[in-house]
Design an enzyme around this catalytic site. Structure first.
Site, PDB file in Angstrom:
ATOM      1  N   GLU A 108       0.854  -1.181   0.000  1.00 23.72           N
ATOM      2  CA  GLU A 108       0.000   0.000   0.000  1.00 23.72           C
ATOM      3  C   GLU A 108       0.886   1.225   0.000  1.00 23.72           C
ATOM      4  OE1 GLU A 108      -2.019  -1.425   3.313  1.00 23.72           O
ATOM      5  OE2 GLU A 108      -0.649  -0.549   4.760  1.00 23.72           O
ATOM      6  N   TYR A 120       6.249   1.487  -8.622  1.00 17.42           N
ATOM      7  CA  TYR A 120       5.500   0.234  -8.572  1.00 17.42           C
ATOM      8  C   TYR A 120       4.733   0.004  -9.882  1.00 17.42           C
ATOM      9  CZ  TYR A 120       6.459   1.074  -3.625  1.00 17.42           C
ATOM     10  OH  TYR A 120       7.089   1.348  -2.431  1.00 17.42           O
TER      11      TYR A 120
HETATM   12  C1  LIG Z   1      10.399   5.528  -3.172  1.00 20.54           C
HETATM   13  C2  LIG Z   1      11.891   5.196  -3.040  1.00 20.54           C
HETATM   14  C3  LIG Z   1      12.008   3.880  -2.289  1.00 20.54           C
HETATM   15  C4  LIG Z   1      12.473   5.057  -4.455  1.00 20.54           C
HETATM   16  O1  LIG Z   1      13.816   4.641  -4.297  1.00 20.54           O
HETATM   17  P1  LIG Z   1      14.932   4.924  -5.419  1.00 20.54           P
HETATM   18  O2  LIG Z   1      16.084   4.047  -5.057  1.00 20.54           O
HETATM   19  O3  LIG Z   1      15.148   6.366  -5.595  1.00 20.54           O
HETATM   20  O4  LIG Z   1      14.195   4.342  -6.707  1.00 20.54           O
HETATM   21  P2  LIG Z   1      14.878   4.104  -8.110  1.00 20.54           P
HETATM   22  O5  LIG Z   1      16.095   4.929  -8.294  1.00 20.54           O
HETATM   23  O6  LIG Z   1      15.003   2.629  -8.291  1.00 20.54           O
HETATM   24  O7  LIG Z   1      13.790   4.740  -9.038  1.00 20.54           O
HETATM   25  C5  LIG Z   1      13.009   3.975  -9.825  1.00 20.54           C
HETATM   26  C6  LIG Z   1      11.751   4.739 -10.250  1.00 20.54           C
HETATM   27  O8  LIG Z   1      11.135   5.419  -9.160  1.00 20.54           O
HETATM   28  C7  LIG Z   1      10.432   6.551  -9.658  1.00 20.54           C
HETATM   29  N1  LIG Z   1      11.032   7.731  -9.057  1.00 20.54           N
HETATM   30  C8  LIG Z   1      12.138   7.775  -8.273  1.00 20.54           C
HETATM   31  N2  LIG Z   1      12.358   9.054  -7.863  1.00 20.54           N
HETATM   32  C9  LIG Z   1      11.370   9.810  -8.418  1.00 20.54           C
HETATM   33  C10 LIG Z   1      11.045  11.207  -8.373  1.00 20.54           C
HETATM   34  N3  LIG Z   1      11.797  12.101  -7.701  1.00 20.54           N
HETATM   35  N4  LIG Z   1       9.938  11.648  -9.025  1.00 20.54           N
HETATM   36  C11 LIG Z   1       9.165  10.762  -9.715  1.00 20.54           C
HETATM   37  N5  LIG Z   1       9.435   9.440  -9.801  1.00 20.54           N
HETATM   38  C12 LIG Z   1      10.518   8.970  -9.169  1.00 20.54           C
HETATM   39  C13 LIG Z   1      10.619   6.546 -11.134  1.00 20.54           C
HETATM   40  O9  LIG Z   1       9.592   5.758 -11.717  1.00 20.54           O
HETATM   41  C14 LIG Z   1      11.959   5.833 -11.256  1.00 20.54           C
HETATM   42  O10 LIG Z   1      12.104   5.289 -12.510  1.00 20.54           O
HETATM   43  P3  LIG Z   1      13.167   5.973 -13.543  1.00 20.54           P
HETATM   44  O11 LIG Z   1      14.506   5.971 -12.863  1.00 20.54           O
HETATM   45  O12 LIG Z   1      13.084   5.067 -14.736  1.00 20.54           O
HETATM   46  O13 LIG Z   1      12.648   7.368 -13.765  1.00 20.54           O
HETATM   47  C15 LIG Z   1      12.668   6.316  -2.306  1.00 20.54           C
HETATM   48  O14 LIG Z   1      12.343   7.554  -2.891  1.00 20.54           O
HETATM   49  C16 LIG Z   1      12.392   6.385  -0.811  1.00 20.54           C
HETATM   50  O15 LIG Z   1      13.082   5.754  -0.002  1.00 20.54           O
HETATM   51  N6  LIG Z   1      11.374   7.202  -0.422  1.00 20.54           N
HETATM   52  C17 LIG Z   1      11.042   7.356   0.998  1.00 20.54           C
HETATM   53  C18 LIG Z   1      10.379   6.143   1.585  1.00 20.54           C
HETATM   54  C19 LIG Z   1       9.129   5.765   0.818  1.00 20.54           C
HETATM   55  O16 LIG Z   1       8.323   6.599   0.449  1.00 20.54           O
HETATM   56  N7  LIG Z   1       8.969   4.445   0.589  1.00 20.54           N
HETATM   57  C20 LIG Z   1       7.838   3.886  -0.131  1.00 20.54           C
HETATM   58  C21 LIG Z   1       6.686   3.731   0.770  1.00 20.54           C
HETATM   59  S1  LIG Z   1       5.364   2.852  -0.070  1.00 20.54           S
END
Ligand SMILES: CC(C)(COP(=O)(O)OP(=O)(O)OC[C@H]1O[C@@H](n2cnc3c(N)ncnc32)[C@H](O)[C@@H]1OP(=O)(O)O)[C@@H](O)C(=O)NCCC(=O)NCCS
Length: 147
Positions: A108, A120
């Protein structure tokens, strides 16, 4: 840099807590991500997990609960130093490959957590439900599954 992807072990508890502490320091305004240390510790101790390490440092991790029908993902987090480098995408992709074929992945996410739900959806998760007033601030949760 040498990346390693592996299951989390009890020894990783401190690393998991550190990633989230660093996240809150760097992004105090995170939406839909409420894991005070004690809740996170309890969650870590009652779930399975995978992580990506860079030279031994935990950069991204996923915690999930194993049930007969699904792996229920409860925490996904990436260290603020490693955002947008594709680490969580790789880790989630790996979970999709290693999960048994007869289990779904469930999670979720806050509807305003665009970073997370974009990731996701791009991995093939489908939005299957909605829970209004789910978060303490009254925010809406979207439920996603992947078969
Ligand atoms: C969500 C989170 C886990 C993503 O981690 P990450 O290691 O940056 O993710 P990735 O680098 O693998 O990114 C993959 C995809 O995420 C999305 N994404 C990542 N950062 C983004 C941003 N600033 N804006 C929009 N989309 C974004 C994109 O779809 C991206 O794909 P792309 O690289 O082809 O554009 C990270 O931002 C985080 O830890 N956030 C705080 C905790 C959280 O919200 N967890 C999820 C709770 S459900």
């Amino acid at each position: 840099m040498s990346f390693e992807m592996r299951p989390l072990t009890p020894d990783d508890e401190g690393r998991v807590l550190q990633v989230v502490a660093d996240l809150y320091r760097a992004h105090p305004d995170l939406v839909g991500f409420q894991w005070p240390p004690e809740s996170l510790r309890a969650e870590f101790r009652s779930t399975e997990g995978w992580g990506i390490f860079d030279g031994g440092r935990l950069m991204s991790f996923i915690l999930y609960r194993v049930t007969p029908v699904a792996w229920e993902i409860s925490v996904v987090a990436s260290h603020p130093d490693s955002w947008k480098r594709g680490l969580t995408r790789s880790l989630m992709g790996h979970l999709i490959v290693v999960k048994p074929a007869d289990r779904e992945l469930w999670l979720e996410v806050h509807d305003e957590n665009t970073r997370a739900w974009r990731l996701y959806e791009s991995l093939g998760f489908k939005r299957m439900g909605i829970r209004s007033n789910y978060y303490p601030n009254g925010g809406t949760a979207w439920l996603y599954t992947l078969r």
